[in-house]
Scaffold this active site. Structure first.
Site, short mmCIF file in Angstrom:
data_model
loop_
_atom_site.label_atom_id
_atom_site.label_comp_id
_atom_site.label_asym_id
_atom_site.label_seq_id
_atom_site.Cartn_x
_atom_site.Cartn_y
_atom_site.Cartn_z
N CYS A 114 56.24 -42.05 -58.84
CA CYS A 114 56.38 -42.09 -60.30
C CYS A 114 56.82 -43.49 -60.73
CB CYS A 114 57.42 -41.05 -60.73
SG CYS A 114 58.04 -41.28 -62.42
N TYR B 183 60.31 -38.59 -57.91
CA TYR B 183 59.02 -38.56 -57.23
C TYR B 183 58.80 -40.01 -56.80
CZ TYR B 183 58.27 -34.44 -60.27
OH TYR B 183 58.40 -33.25 -60.95
N PHE C 203 58.33 -44.51 -63.41
CA PHE C 203 59.67 -44.52 -64.00
C PHE C 203 60.75 -44.46 -62.92
CE2 PHE C 203 56.90 -42.68 -67.32
CZ PHE C 203 57.13 -43.62 -68.32
N CYS C 204 60.50 -43.67 -61.88
CA CYS C 204 61.44 -43.62 -60.75
C CYS C 204 61.46 -44.94 -60.00
CB CYS C 204 61.08 -42.49 -59.80
SG CYS C 204 61.14 -40.84 -60.54
#
Length: 390
Positions: free
Chosen positions: A125, A122, A127-128
């Site tokens: 996001c 995503y 973390f991404c």
């Protein structure tokens, strides 16, 4: 490689060679040395119009051309030149296509012929974003597959249902942002081991949390799997490794949890945040409308619960400001980055998390009310210029 990639230049080259041979046969034939046909062909264009002159289906045109060639004249030579010209243009286009294809293939390869990387994500996001910051800094080419957060059809093949997921050469799956970063960094330093060998050092650990929900964690996820000599090269000064690990974990366990309460702090901010999420993400028309208005309302309410869960102040901006200033203070005035002259994995993690707020009010407030601006701009340049590649 797909067959079409090979077939197109080969077929074009074969056609070009055929055109060239036909052209030379016309030029070398006795008919090509006799005058007469050029005016006939030009006359055909004038008498019948351009539509018929360029047609391919009329038997009348074909019979006149053949009879004219048999009758002989300079037209054979003109036609031969036309075939040679067509063949030359065909060879030029073939060479151009082959060069472009080669350059395109080179762009998709990692430095040194490294593995092919595909990131399922995503975009908004944190973390991404951490993983993208790492890949960009080290100049690792990768493809992105944006996952629909509602249906998640793009990762239906995976038992692991979260993002990011990084596929290596389409057969090795890496889960969890910190595991992805640690394993790839280990691979970049220690080329003797494959990614599949390295990932075994980060085993899954499944457990049930206080809410009765099964959770998956990964052992050693902040460690790099290096020999003593390799560790000494990556961390030349005492304490550098522990400092990097400490702040990487801080980014995951604390900084990430400040994002939602800040970007959904008010109803207006929640709507602006979901407008950004829908615009940058992969939503259908109905899903986008639903996500923007219903999702924004839900996240505004959830952010209040998160504020209570993480013991944040009533003004959650103050917690964000303090966290960011703590980070800048830990770097100190003598270093450009936590890693010294160059970013380390902690720098990339913190930058990746903070970057998802860009374009939102929380980001503007953070840049104006903290000391993070100069470090952040240095990180932007470092990732944009792939400074870790060297």
């Amino acid at each position: 490689m797909h067959c079409g990639t090979l077939c197109k230049p080969n077929m074009a080259a074969a056609c070009a060679r055929t055109l060239g041979k036909v052209g030379w046969s016309f030029l070398e034939s006795p008919a090509a040395r006799r005058p007469g046909i050029v005016s006939y062909l030009v006359g055909n264009v004038g008498a019948h119009g351009s539509r018929r002159a360029y047609g391919t289906g009329g038997t009348g045109v074909r019979s006149k051309l053949l009879s004219s060639l048999r009758a002989g004249g300079g037209g054979g030579r003109a036609l031969g030149c036309a075939f040679l010209l067509g063949g030359g243009l065909g060879l030029y286009q073939t060479l151009k296509f082959s060069v472009q294809q080669h350059l395109a293939e080179e762009e998709t390869k990692a430095p040194g012929g490294g593995p092919k990387l595909t990131l399922y994500q995503y975009k908004t996001c944190p973390f991404c974003s951490k993983v993208r910051a790492f890949l960009d800094f080290y100049g690792l080419p990768y493809e992105i597959v944006e996952v629909n957060p509602v249906m998640r059809q793009e990762i239906k093949w995976s038992a692991y249902r979260k993002v990011p997921i990084l596929m290596v050469d389409s057969d090795v799956q890496l889960n969890d942002s910190s595991v992805i970063i640690s394993s790839l960094r280990s691979f970049l330093v220690n080329k003797e081991k494959s990614v599949s060998d390295i990932i075994r050092c980060y085993p899954e650990m499944k457990s049930v949390n206080d809410s009765g929900k099964q959770v998956t964690e990964y052992a050693n996820k902040y460690w790099l799997m290096l020999s003593e000599d390799e560790t000494a090269v990556v961390y030349p000064e005492k304490g550098m490794q522990k400092e990097e690990m400490k702040w990487r974990q801080w980014a995951d366990d604390w900084l990430v949890h400040l994002i939602s309460p800040n970007v959904y702090r008010t109803t207006n901010e929640a709507l602006a945040s979901f407008d950004y999420i829908v615009r940058e993400g992969k939503f259908g028309t109905f899903e986008g409308f639903f996500a923007k208005y219903v999702g924004a309302t839900a996240m505004f309410l959830i952010s209040k619960r998160l504020k209570s869960r993480h013991n944040l102040q009533d003004d959650v901006r103050q917690d964000l400001y303090k966290a960011v200033n703590d980070w800048v203070a830990a770097i100190g005035k003598k270093r450009k980055f936590m890693g010294g002259e160059h970013p380390n994995l902690a720098d990339l993690a913190v930058f990746g998390v903070l970057r998802v707020m860009e374009g939102l009010q929380a980001f503007d407030d953070m840049m104006e009310n903290t000391k993070v601006k100069y470090w952040y701009r240095r990180m932007e340049r470092a990732t944009l210029n792939h400074e870790g590649r060297d």
